[in-house]
Enzyme design. Sequence first.
Site, PDB file in Angstrom:
ATOM      1  CE  LYS A   4      -4.127   1.986   2.458  1.00 11.56           C
ATOM      2  NZ  LYS A   4      -4.798   1.819   3.758  1.00 11.56           N
TER       3      LYS A   4
ATOM      4  CB  SER B 284      -8.027   3.553   2.666  1.00 15.01           C
ATOM      5  OG  SER B 284      -7.489   2.951   3.571  1.00 15.01           O
TER       6      SER B 284
ATOM      7  CB  SER C 178      -8.074   0.670   5.686  1.00 16.97           C
ATOM      8  OG  SER C 178      -8.996   1.968   5.479  1.00 16.97           O
TER       9      SER C 178
HETATM   10  N1  GLN Z   1     -13.014   3.989   6.231  1.00 22.18           N
HETATM   11  C1  GLN Z   1     -12.623   4.516   7.550  1.00 22.18           C
HETATM   12  C2  GLN Z   1     -12.185   5.859   7.511  1.00 22.18           C
HETATM   13  O1  GLN Z   1     -12.452   6.512   6.308  1.00 22.18           O
HETATM   14  C3  GLN Z   1     -11.358   3.480   7.808  1.00 22.18           C
HETATM   15  C4  GLN Z   1     -10.042   4.066   7.109  1.00 22.18           C
HETATM   16  C5  GLN Z   1      -8.824   3.201   7.514  1.00 22.18           C
HETATM   17  O2  GLN Z   1      -8.689   2.333   7.991  1.00 22.18           O
HETATM   18  N2  GLN Z   1      -7.634   3.535   7.146  1.00 22.18           N
HETATM   19  O3  GLN Z   1     -11.463   6.422   8.446  1.00 22.18           O
END
Ligand code: GLN
Length: 486
Positions: free
Chosen positions: A81, A156, A180
Amino acid sequence: MNRLYELPAWRAAEQIRCGELSAEEYVAHLLDRIGEVEPRVRAFITLLDRENLLGQARLIDKRVKAGEKLGRLAGIPIAVKDNICTLGVRTTCASRMLENYVPPYDATVVERLKAEDAILLGKTNMDEFAMGTSTETSYFGPTRNPWNLERVPGGSSGGSAAAVASGMTPLALGSDTGGSIRCPASFCGVVGLKPTYGLVSRYGLVAYANSLEQIGPITFNVRDCSLLLSIIAGRDPKDATTINAEESYEASGGSLKGFRIGLVRELLGEGTHPAVLEAVHRFAGKLEEAGAELGEVSLPILEYALPAYYIIAMSEASSNLARYDGIRYGFRAEGEGLDWSREFSLTRSLGFGEEVKRRIILGTYALSAGYFDRFFLKAVKAATLIRRSLLEAFKNYTLLLAPTMPIPPFKLGEKIRDPLALYLCDVDTVPVNLAGVPAISLPAGFHEGLPLGAQLIGPPLGEQTLLKAAASYEEVSPESFRRPPI
Ligand code: GLN
């Protein structure tokens, strides 16, 4: 085998190490697969150059021939990532702010992968600074779900999950602050594990909300997940929050006799799509088939998980992202006659996308004098209560079971104008981060050709137990582990 890309990483590594499979042939095959699907999926922000990758693979083959003992990931490509620092390879966080940032060091996890002779394949697309649930907030444009190109891959870590699902790489790393890793694993039909807080080093992970996040594996099968976790887990002197890990994690499978699985009532109610409910119950039935005993657990405090998560995550983000000032590194807005303060503000207005700015503003608000007690402190207290109530549940249950996402993968563009609707999608994943416990998302079936996921949640350091249950499920439910027809 003409579909070499479907070979599990653990087996490919075994074959490469004993000279049965050439790393060069394997890497070339995956690069061809990338050439075939990547133009449609767009999982990568940066791909390493073909000649460089093949050169690394040839070197592995040479060392095998010379009788050298190679690492556990000999010749296995891995996608990382793009918020995890890679020496000499740009790390953008999918933001204009870091569009040209090339780290002078490797994250600890990347160092460990290289020490096992893995090959860094490229950096995957994500929501900007990991803030999102659909990979649509990326400065580089969205990744598409390989099961249906009109759908989001989740986020994400959407690029990592889409790359694994479509066979561009057998292994990927994601990060999970509030879901994410698990969300895109669920939307793409693959395996994603969020480790116990502190089990995996965050050194070299660009911080979004440090008290919540962990790096973890995204793979096609459970055994690869165990292997990858074995390599990245464990104490790191460069990250003071890290703790000791098991020597290695096994995906042993077999009978689940003696396992008590608690279905979390609050995560199976209102707002959950009927197809998801059905998939989770079917999943529970499979665990029962493997010998586990089922029960239901009620955790009313989870009502506060989503607001607590967003207050904490945004507050930490507002502080962490203060470092992007256009001075030390990253994007800088320059112009004639701009004074320091105008330049600073222009740098941040142009360097960050809408969602990131929204969170910095809301987080700054939640931390400001007078509101700190009302918002941030209260959210932290709620997190403590959530952790306590989960720990209480683990006195009666080996593992808990819930949907990973309340709905199937949605359409690109469907929710991006409605932040609240996107935040609500995280309702099932965030409790795990607030409590610091581990969880694994597994493919749980399909709805109209789209994958659905279920997550098993474990007690602190329960990774071995999670992986055992996951492997048993995989044994009795092989039909859930499918490749998209792309
Ligand atoms: N969807 C969640 C957020 O927007 C989790 C994102 C993540 O785990 N990086 O904060």
